[in-house]
Scaffold this motif. Structure first.
Motif, short mmCIF file in Angstrom:
data_model
loop_
_atom_site.label_atom_id
_atom_site.label_comp_id
_atom_site.label_asym_id
_atom_site.label_seq_id
_atom_site.Cartn_x
_atom_site.Cartn_y
_atom_site.Cartn_z
N GLY A 27 15.68 21.71 35.60
CA GLY A 27 14.77 21.90 36.55
C GLY A 27 14.41 20.79 37.62
O GLY A 27 13.66 20.80 38.33
N SER A 28 14.96 19.42 37.50
CA SER A 28 14.64 18.40 38.34
C SER A 28 15.62 18.29 39.22
O SER A 28 15.45 17.07 39.99
N PHE A 29 16.56 19.10 39.54
CA PHE A 29 17.49 18.92 40.78
C PHE A 29 17.35 19.97 41.79
O PHE A 29 18.43 20.08 42.36
N GLY A 30 16.29 20.68 41.80
CA GLY A 30 16.23 21.72 42.97
C GLY A 30 16.64 22.98 42.36
O GLY A 30 16.31 23.26 41.37
N ALA A 31 16.77 23.99 42.96
CA ALA A 31 16.76 25.56 42.70
C ALA A 31 17.97 25.58 41.59
O ALA A 31 19.08 25.18 42.02
N VAL A 32 17.64 26.39 40.68
CA VAL A 32 18.57 26.89 39.78
C VAL A 32 18.69 28.19 39.99
O VAL A 32 17.61 29.09 39.88
N HIS A 33 20.14 28.78 40.51
CA HIS A 33 20.38 30.07 40.58
C HIS A 33 21.16 30.66 39.39
O HIS A 33 21.88 30.20 38.72
N TYR A 34 20.64 32.00 39.07
CA TYR A 34 21.38 33.08 38.25
C TYR A 34 22.62 33.94 38.94
O TYR A 34 22.51 33.99 39.98
N GLU A 35 23.65 33.72 38.11
CA GLU A 35 24.81 34.71 38.57
C GLU A 35 25.15 35.48 37.50
O GLU A 35 26.18 34.89 36.51
N ALA A 36 24.99 36.90 37.40
CA ALA A 36 25.43 37.60 36.41
C ALA A 36 26.90 38.06 36.40
O ALA A 36 27.27 38.36 37.70
N GLU A 37 27.86 37.93 35.44
CA GLU A 37 29.06 38.39 35.47
C GLU A 37 29.70 38.89 34.45
O GLU A 37 29.29 38.63 33.26
N LEU A 38 30.98 39.51 34.40
CA LEU A 38 31.53 40.14 33.41
C LEU A 38 32.59 39.09 33.11
O LEU A 38 33.24 38.46 33.67
N VAL A 39 32.55 38.70 31.78
CA VAL A 39 33.32 37.74 31.10
C VAL A 39 34.48 38.44 30.11
O VAL A 39 34.04 39.37 29.38
N LEU A 40 35.92 37.76 30.35
CA LEU A 40 36.79 38.25 29.61
C LEU A 40 37.15 36.95 28.49
O LEU A 40 37.26 35.89 29.09
N LEU A 41 37.71 37.53 27.21
CA LEU A 41 38.11 36.49 26.25
C LEU A 41 39.62 37.00 25.86
O LEU A 41 39.86 37.89 25.41
N LEU A 42 40.66 35.92 26.16
CA LEU A 42 41.76 35.85 25.89
C LEU A 42 42.03 35.72 24.60
O LEU A 42 41.41 34.71 23.81
N ASP A 43 43.08 36.53 23.88
CA ASP A 43 43.12 36.20 22.34
C ASP A 43 44.61 35.89 21.95
O ASP A 43 45.10 35.62 20.78
N ARG A 44 45.45 35.57 23.06
CA ARG A 44 46.88 35.00 22.80
C ARG A 44 47.13 34.34 24.07
O ARG A 44 46.63 34.52 25.18
N PRO A 45 48.33 33.58 24.04
CA PRO A 45 48.96 32.97 25.42
C PRO A 45 49.28 34.19 26.35
O PRO A 45 49.98 35.12 25.96
N TYR A 46 48.78 33.92 27.54
CA TYR A 46 49.03 34.77 28.46
C TYR A 46 50.26 35.00 29.00
O TYR A 46 51.26 34.10 29.08
N ARG A 47 51.00 36.24 28.98
CA ARG A 47 52.36 36.64 29.60
C ARG A 47 52.20 37.61 30.73
O ARG A 47 51.78 38.65 30.44
N PRO A 48 52.73 37.11 31.71
CA PRO A 48 52.75 38.18 32.94
C PRO A 48 53.60 39.61 32.75
O PRO A 48 53.52 40.48 33.42
N ASP A 49 54.49 39.47 31.70
CA ASP A 49 55.43 40.55 31.54
C ASP A 49 54.96 41.56 30.40
O ASP A 49 55.36 42.66 30.12
N ARG A 50 53.59 41.26 30.03
CA ARG A 50 52.73 42.13 29.26
C ARG A 50 51.55 42.85 29.69
O ARG A 50 51.03 41.98 30.47
N PRO A 51 51.29 43.90 29.50
CA PRO A 51 50.10 44.56 29.97
C PRO A 51 48.93 43.61 29.54
O PRO A 51 48.72 43.24 28.41
N LEU A 52 48.21 43.25 30.45
CA LEU A 52 46.88 42.55 30.21
C LEU A 52 46.11 43.12 29.32
O LEU A 52 45.19 42.28 28.43
N ASP A 53 45.70 44.31 29.46
CA ASP A 53 44.88 44.96 28.19
C ASP A 53 45.15 44.72 27.03
O ASP A 53 44.19 44.84 26.31
N GLU A 54 46.33 44.36 26.70
CA GLU A 54 46.74 43.97 25.21
C GLU A 54 46.47 42.59 24.91
O GLU A 54 46.70 42.11 23.94
#
Length: 211
Positions: free
Chosen positions: A55-82
């Motif tokens: 709190g000693s460096f000026g205003a601290v702002h909040y920003e709420a976001e949806l966060v995703l967790l990947l559980d395997r190396p990303y492959r563009p040829d596979r559905p992201l949902d999987e």
């Protein structure tokens, strides 16, 4: 998986200006391609109890976001949902005065975005797929009043575009987190503020800020 689980050796990717109204409220242009920045893993903190922020460096702002967790190396040829195992609602904290000074000098944002506890995480939930996520809103309540409400359908760049961009340029792998951007309604915090993270009306994170 609970709120205390923080993936080891994960990369923490964040997306700036991914909601048009948020970009507008800060007087920023909407980017033509995803604006990606990172946070150190030391910034991750379960959003529960009391959380200390600088709190000693000026205003601290909040920003709420949806966060995703990947559980395997990303492959563009596979559905992201999987390739996404869990998701949550998180908080991307910003030292706004510090960020404004860095931006004016053309310097990186690390000091404004990467400090300890700068990335709050709610309770992890199994990822049901984009279609189901898009049917529900996430909400941030500040001292009992709604401060932010967002839906991923309002994002400038969707999950697929973000994953492809991050994967092709930086690498996107097991344990990596993706903060997908914040809607309008960000603001400054005062010590003792209580921030509650909600997904579809259910509390997934609840903590008091200590500045």
């Amino acid at each position: 998986m609970n709120a205390a689980r923080i993936p080891a050796a994960a990369n923490v990717y964040c997306v700036g200006r991914n909601y048009r109204l948020h970009a507008a409220e800060l007087g920023n242009e909407v980017p033509e391609s995803p604006m990606i920045f990172t946070k150190p893993t030391h910034a991750l903190v379960p959003w529960e109890g009391e959380v200390a922020l600088p709190g000693s460096f000026g205003a601290v702002h909040y920003e709420a976001e949806l966060v995703l967790l990947l559980d395997r190396p990303y492959r563009p040829d596979r559905p992201l949902d999987e390739q996404i195992s869990h998701f949550t609602i998180g908080l991307d904290f910003t030292l706004r005065d510090v960020q404004d000074k860095l931006k004016a000098k053309g310097h990186p944002w690390l000091e404004a975005k990467g400090f300890k506890n700068a990335a709050g995480l709610g309770r992890w939930m199994p990822y049901p797929g984009y279609a189901e996520v898009a049917e529900r809103d996430f909400v941030l309540k500040l001292n009992g009043k709604e401060a932010q409400r967002g839906n991923v359908k309002e994002m400038v760049f969707g999950f697929e575009a973000l994953a492809a961009f991050v994967g092709s340029r930086f690498g996107f792998g097991e344990g990596d987190l993706l903060f997908t951007g914040t809607p309008a309604g960000v603001g400054a915090l005062t010590s003792g503020d209580r921030l509650v993270l909600e997904w579809d009306g259910e509390t997934v994170g609840d903590a008091v800020v200590v500045l």
